[in-house]
Design a protein around this motif. Structure first.
Motif: not given
Length: 133
Positions: A14, A18, A23, A26, A49
């Motif tokens: 994640a 990102h 983002w 994620t 996350v």
């Protein structure tokens, strides 16, 4: 799969997504974490996350302690006035946690759709006397 093991696998993915592509991506490791979780897939997704997002925010403060408060001040001004930087950080983590929660819940629901097989129902536990055939 235990939660700690899921987090040790999914949270770095994640964080990498990102930082590499944005983002929005994620949510994918959160869905996978929800699928892999034995129970509470929503929590696995949330932590998958939220923890990397908190790490990225902490790294931003550590790497650039002078300009991060300026950025938070600008973002606070965009939200309508004199919003403190701590509120911006809290909202960011809340947003990331909600993305992870949604992904983990989706993954958990997908995990429930998998067929259990012809010889074993979802609530059954294997025992030493059954041959499995």
């Amino acid at each position: 799969m235990p939660l700690v093991r899921i987090l040790s696998l999914a949270a770095p993915v994640a964080a990498g997504l990102h930082l590499a592509v944005g983002w929005e991506w994620t949510i994918l490791p959160a869905v996978v974490a929800g699928v892999l979780a034995d129970s509470r897939g929503w929590m696995a997704g949330l932590l998958t996350v939220a923890l990397p997002w908190a790490g990225i925010l902490a790294w931003s403060y550590a790497a650039s302690p002078d300009s991060t408060p300026i950025l938070l001040g600008v973002l606070g001004g965009l939200l309508g006035g004199n919003t403190p930087g701590a509120v911006i950080v809290a909202l960011t983590l809340l947003f990331g946690g909600l993305i992870g929660l949604a992904g983990g819940a989706l993954g958990s629901a997908l995990n429930g759709l998998a067929p259990a097989g012809p010889h074993r129902r979802s609530g059954d536990k294997p025992d030493a006397t059954s041959s499995g055939l």
